[in-house]
Scaffold this motif. Structure first.
Motif, short mmCIF file in Angstrom:
data_model
loop_
_atom_site.label_atom_id
_atom_site.label_comp_id
_atom_site.label_asym_id
_atom_site.label_seq_id
_atom_site.Cartn_x
_atom_site.Cartn_y
_atom_site.Cartn_z
N GLY A 6 0.80 -1.21 0.00
CA GLY A 6 0.00 0.00 0.00
C GLY A 6 0.84 1.27 0.00
N ILE A 7 0.24 2.34 -0.47
CA ILE A 7 0.96 3.60 -0.65
C ILE A 7 1.48 4.17 0.66
CG2 ILE A 7 0.65 6.03 -1.31
CD1 ILE A 7 -1.24 5.06 -3.53
N SER A 59 2.48 -10.90 -5.43
CA SER A 59 3.40 -10.57 -4.34
C SER A 59 2.66 -10.21 -3.06
CB SER A 59 4.31 -9.40 -4.74
OG SER A 59 5.12 -9.73 -5.83
N ALA A 60 1.57 -9.47 -3.20
CA ALA A 60 0.83 -8.99 -2.03
C ALA A 60 -0.12 -10.03 -1.47
CB ALA A 60 0.08 -7.72 -2.38
N VAL A 69 1.22 -0.44 -5.18
CA VAL A 69 2.58 -0.29 -4.63
C VAL A 69 2.86 -1.44 -3.65
CG1 VAL A 69 4.16 1.15 -3.30
CG2 VAL A 69 2.47 2.22 -4.80
N VAL A 70 3.99 -2.10 -3.86
CA VAL A 70 4.46 -3.16 -2.96
C VAL A 70 5.97 -2.97 -2.78
CG1 VAL A 70 4.80 -5.65 -2.63
CG2 VAL A 70 2.67 -4.81 -3.64
N ALA A 71 6.45 -3.13 -1.55
CA ALA A 71 7.89 -3.00 -1.29
C ALA A 71 8.40 -4.22 -0.53
CB ALA A 71 8.17 -1.74 -0.48
N VAL A 131 -0.18 -6.08 9.76
CA VAL A 131 0.02 -5.11 10.85
C VAL A 131 0.52 -3.80 10.27
CG1 VAL A 131 1.42 -4.57 12.88
CG2 VAL A 131 0.43 -6.86 12.60
N ALA A 132 1.48 -3.86 9.37
CA ALA A 132 2.04 -2.65 8.78
C ALA A 132 0.97 -1.86 8.03
CB ALA A 132 3.19 -3.00 7.84
N LYS A 133 0.10 -2.57 7.30
CA LYS A 133 -0.96 -1.88 6.54
C LYS A 133 -1.95 -1.23 7.52
CE LYS A 133 -3.07 -0.85 2.67
NZ LYS A 133 -3.86 -1.83 1.92
N ALA A 134 -2.34 -1.95 8.57
CA ALA A 134 -3.29 -1.40 9.53
C ALA A 134 -2.71 -0.23 10.31
CB ALA A 134 -3.75 -2.49 10.50
N ALA A 135 -1.40 -0.25 10.51
CA ALA A 135 -0.74 0.84 11.24
C ALA A 135 -0.64 2.11 10.42
CB ALA A 135 0.65 0.41 11.69
N ALA A 136 -0.85 2.00 9.11
CA ALA A 136 -0.88 3.17 8.21
C ALA A 136 0.34 4.07 8.36
CB ALA A 136 -2.17 3.97 8.42
#
Length: 238
Positions: A6-7, A59-60, A69-71, A131-136
């Motif tokens: 995510g962005i 990937s996601a 976007v994916v890193a 977790v990373a996505k939810a933490a924004a």
């Protein structure tokens, strides 16, 4: 290797200088937010690849909303208790298992200026892409400590001058009547069963959120928002 999806999570990781191996952007994706990602990759000399959206989907994961976007990068580095002692507020989580709840709590903890979030190694979720996505983006701005023994960790904080406040529906003191100390540790229990007995007994105070309806308790991330922002209110919103 960690995956950021995510962005917002990817932008915050780049802005914070996190070590990233590469960033994938979907071909055809555009707009100012995507351009910001591209610019940050170039500034930080992070490999940037434009690939078909189907490649990012793979990937996601099938159910992830990657926004084009994916890193890929190193796993989140956990810190030691000694590295975070000194912050006015420490948030301790007693076995939170839902990654969305952990992410939301990390975001709230960062918003109120907490010095760290402490989680146990066992029977609890660690830092994942969900977790990373939810933490924004908050994941890049708040230290996370992972410990083997939560009760021993609380004792370390006590010896460092902190007072321990456990949130428990059986607590006699309403959270808005709690006079939070300058150095406070707020302990939040797991979904469903709340604080473990050993952790409850290690707390100096047990506080509750008064409930008017038939439901005895709130979702842990919602409860965290209420109590942590009251801590911030008592600090004069500093």
């Amino acid at each position: 290797m960690a995956i950021l999806i995510g962005i917002h999570p990817v932008k915050e990781a780049l802005a914070a200088g996190r070590s990233l191996d590469r960033v994938l952007v979907a071909k055809g994706a555009g707009g100012p937010r995507i351009q910001e990602i591209v610019d940050l990759c170039r500034q930080n000399k992070v490999a940037l690849r434009f690939e078909p959206r189907e490649s990012l989907d793979r990937s996601a994961g099938a159910n992830a909303r990657h926004q084009g976007v994916v890193a890929f990068g190193a796993e989140k580095e956990y810190q030691q208790i000694d590295e975070v002692v000194g912050g006015d507020l420490i948030v301790v989580l007693d076995g939170v298992e839902d990654p969305h709840n952990l992410g939301a709590i990390l975001r709230t903890a960062s918003a109120v200026g907490a010095g760290a979030v402490v989680i146990p190694e066992r029977r609890a979720v660690g830092v994942t892409e969900t977790v990373a996505k939810a933490a924004a983006g908050a994941l890049e701005h708040i230290p996370i400590v992972r410990v083997n023994n939560l009760a021993q960790a609380l004792e370390k904080f006590k010896k460092a001058g902190y007072w321990i406040y456990g949130l428990d529906e059986r607590g006699k003191l309403s959270y808005d009547n709690a006079d939070f100390a300058e150095k406070s540790v707020v302990v939040l229990g797991a979904e469903g069963h709340g604080l473990h007995e050993k952790i409850r007994s290690a707390c100096d105070f047990l506080v509750r959120i008064p409930m008017s309806g038939p439901i005895p308790s709130l979702n842990v991330s919602v409860a965290a928002g209420i109590v942590l922002f009251d801590w911030k209110r008592q600090r004069g919103n500093k």
